[in-house]
Design an enzyme around this catalytic site. Structure first.
Site, PDB file in Angstrom:
ATOM      1  N   GLY A  30       8.028 -16.075  29.281  1.00 16.90           N
ATOM      2  CA  GLY A  30       8.583 -16.584  30.548  1.00 16.90           C
ATOM      3  C   GLY A  30       8.961 -18.053  30.481  1.00 16.90           C
ATOM      4  O   GLY A  30       8.746 -18.802  31.436  1.00 16.90           O
TER       5      GLY A  30
ATOM      6  N   ASP B 246      11.261 -13.959  10.103  1.00 14.87           N
ATOM      7  CA  ASP B 246      12.451 -14.515  10.761  1.00 14.87           C
ATOM      8  C   ASP B 246      13.380 -13.476  11.404  1.00 14.87           C
ATOM      9  O   ASP B 246      14.206 -13.825  12.237  1.00 14.87           O
ATOM     10  CB  ASP B 246      13.268 -15.346   9.761  1.00 14.87           C
TER      11      ASP B 246
ATOM     12  N   ARG C  45       2.915 -17.124  10.720  1.00 16.95           N
ATOM     13  CA  ARG C  45       3.029 -16.283   9.521  1.00 16.95           C
ATOM     14  C   ARG C  45       1.735 -15.541   9.206  1.00 16.95           C
ATOM     15  O   ARG C  45       1.721 -14.652   8.350  1.00 16.95           O
ATOM     16  CB  ARG C  45       3.409 -17.156   8.321  1.00 16.95           C
TER      17      ARG C  45
ATOM     18  N   ARG D 104       0.841  -1.216   0.000  1.00 17.26           N
ATOM     19  CA  ARG D 104       0.000   0.000   0.000  1.00 17.26           C
ATOM     20  C   ARG D 104       0.875   1.266   0.000  1.00 17.26           C
ATOM     21  O   ARG D 104       0.625   2.217  -0.751  1.00 17.26           O
ATOM     22  CB  ARG D 104      -0.889  -0.029   1.246  1.00 17.26           C
TER      23      ARG D 104
ATOM     24  N   THR E 182      14.706 -13.416  -1.842  1.00 17.14           N
ATOM     25  CA  THR E 182      14.165 -12.319  -2.662  1.00 17.14           C
ATOM     26  C   THR E 182      15.286 -11.330  -2.993  1.00 17.14           C
ATOM     27  O   THR E 182      15.414 -10.881  -4.138  1.00 17.14           O
ATOM     28  CB  THR E 182      13.048 -11.593  -1.875  1.00 17.14           C
TER      29      THR E 182
ATOM     30  N   GLY F 196      12.556 -11.788   1.794  1.00 20.15           N
ATOM     31  CA  GLY F 196      13.723 -12.091   2.635  1.00 20.15           C
ATOM     32  C   GLY F 196      14.970 -12.312   1.806  1.00 20.15           C
ATOM     33  O   GLY F 196      15.123 -11.770   0.705  1.00 20.15           O
TER      34      GLY F 196
ATOM     35  N   ARG G 117       0.517 -22.700  28.332  1.00 16.79           N
ATOM     36  CA  ARG G 117       0.881 -22.577  29.754  1.00 16.79           C
ATOM     37  C   ARG G 117      -0.290 -23.015  30.656  1.00 16.79           C
ATOM     38  O   ARG G 117      -0.088 -23.716  31.651  1.00 16.79           O
ATOM     39  CB  ARG G 117       1.290 -21.130  30.051  1.00 16.79           C
TER      40      ARG G 117
HETATM   41  O1  F6P Z   1      11.133 -17.597   6.173  1.00 18.87           O
HETATM   42  C1  F6P Z   1       9.885 -17.685   6.780  1.00 18.87           C
HETATM   43  C2  F6P Z   1       9.591 -19.108   7.165  1.00 18.87           C
HETATM   44  O2  F6P Z   1       8.321 -19.152   7.776  1.00 18.87           O
HETATM   45  C3  F6P Z   1      10.630 -19.787   8.060  1.00 18.87           C
HETATM   46  O3  F6P Z   1      10.526 -19.403   9.406  1.00 18.87           O
HETATM   47  C4  F6P Z   1      10.366 -21.231   7.799  1.00 18.87           C
HETATM   48  O4  F6P Z   1      11.516 -22.007   8.019  1.00 18.87           O
HETATM   49  C5  F6P Z   1       9.988 -21.246   6.340  1.00 18.87           C
HETATM   50  O5  F6P Z   1       9.554 -19.930   6.020  1.00 18.87           O
HETATM   51  C6  F6P Z   1       8.902 -22.223   5.988  1.00 18.87           C
HETATM   52  O6  F6P Z   1       8.681 -22.145   4.633  1.00 18.87           O
HETATM   53  P1  F6P Z   1       7.504 -22.909   3.872  1.00 18.87           P
HETATM   54  O7  F6P Z   1       6.220 -22.233   4.228  1.00 18.87           O
HETATM   55  O8  F6P Z   1       7.843 -22.759   2.434  1.00 18.87           O
HETATM   56  O9  F6P Z   1       7.526 -24.308   4.364  1.00 18.87           O
END
Ligand code: F6P
Length: 329
Positions: free
Chosen positions: A191, A133, A262, A26, A110, A107, A160
């Site tokens: 924690g 990450d 994610r 955006r 890319t 990341g 927990r």
């Molecule tokens: O880079 C982001 C990430 O979620 C990592 O933490 C993880 O190892 C990887 O991508 C998992 O990728 P995919 O969704 O392709 O299995």
């Protein structure tokens, strides 16, 4: 002085999606329109570039997306783009649309693709760090990290409750690929009794001895956070070693939080970071920047050459690692 030769810019998201990518798209689109540029969206990252899934984006297209997780532009991990032929197809599609410059959100993979394409075809590209990450050099935080750690601690808080109710030992695995930032931050924030990360080797025998001592004090309830890239091989492997070390199978449970980290609506911090980086990426292009990743370090905008951003994996904060040890067991 602005770069008059840039008239058409395309934006794309690539690699693993991260909450806040939409806010970045955006910001790129709105800043581009502010500069009277034509802006295009490439759907499905490098794969979409190769297969010509490239469309004009207008201002209304990015309305009502700042709060959404995932990426409206979709994303992919493209094997074909690693080949010269793949990149040739991709660039001919950019040429077809008259695209002069790119903004790549993603990341390490890319950035690597952007660096190669930029050098092979002399096209200005600015990268924006979008990954949960938090493993990229050239920025204190990557877009998506804050949301991911908040999702992770929310999950741990729930675990927990049940762990405490049953007096169980839980081993909880978090994402991060080769980096321990998610596990470290979410472990401190929730924690945890112990945090296992790839950046620091853990003596499992010593950890098991400590857990036994704590169990003898009738405190079997413990939360252990394991980063997926940790050297013992993840939460399942750690649980197996703990059981082999003398704990009853029925007292030990494993949760792999996984892709939940994610997803979801981005936190305010991620939305602001993404807006800021989207804005400076276009501004940077207009001011002649290219082959670089935008980032924020100590609240200042910085541009880091792709080479450095790719090679210089961000070191873990050792102060936090030490503190976590002291506050844990
Ligand atoms: O880079 C982001 C990430 O979620 C990592 O933490 C993880 O190892 C990887 O991508 C998992 O990728 P995919 O969704 O392709 O299995």
């Amino acid at each position: 002085m602005t770069n008059q030769s840039i008239k058409k810019v395309a934006v794309f998201t690539s690699g693993g999606d991260a909450p806040g990518m939409n806010a970045a798209v955006r910001a790129v689109v709105r800043t581009a329109i502010y500069h009277d540029l034509h802006i295009f969206g490439i759907h499905g990252g490098y794969d979409g570039m190769i297969n010509n899934r490239i469309k004009r984006i207008e201002r209304p297209d990015v309305a009502n997306i700042i709060q959404r997780g995932g990426t409206v532009l979709k994303t992919a991990r493209s094997e074909e783009f690693r080949t010269k032929e793949g990149r040739e197809k991709a660039f001919s599609n950019l040429e077809y649309h008259g695209i002069d410059a790119l903004v790549a959100i993603g990341g390490n993979g890319t950035y690597t693709g952007a660096k190669i394409l930029g050098e092979e075809y002399n096209i200005p590209i600015i990268g924006i760090p979008g990954t949960i990450d938090n493993d990229l050099a050239g920025t204190d935080y990557t877009i998506g990290f804050d949301t991911a750690i908040n999702t992770a601690i929310d999950a741990v808080d729930k675990i927990r409750d049940t762990a405490h109710a049953h007096s169980r030992l839980f081993i909880i695995e978090m994402m991060g690929r080769h980096a321990g930032d998610i596990a470290l931050h979410a472990g401190i924030g929730s924690g945890a009794s112990k945090i296992l990360i790839p950046e620091k080797s853990t003596d499992l025998d010593a950890m098991i001895t400590k857990l036994k001592r704590s169990a003898e004090r009738q405190k079997l309830f413990n939360l252990i956070i394991v980063a997926e890239g940790e050297h013992n091989g993840g939460a399942m492997a750690v649980a197996d070693k703990i059981i082999a070390g003398g704990f009853k199978k029925e007292d030990v449970r494993v949760t792999i939080i996984g892709h939940m980290q994610r997803g979801g609506s981005p936190s305010c911090q991620d939305r602001v970071l993404a807006s800021r980086l989207g804005y400076v990426a276009v501004d940077g292009l207009m001011n002649g920047k290219r082959g670089m990743a935008a980032g924020i370090i100590s609240d200042e905008v910085v541009f880091t050459p792709f080479d450095e951003a790719i090679k210089g994996a961000k070191p873990i904060n050792q102060d936090l690692v030490r503190m976590a040890e002291i506050l844990a067991m």
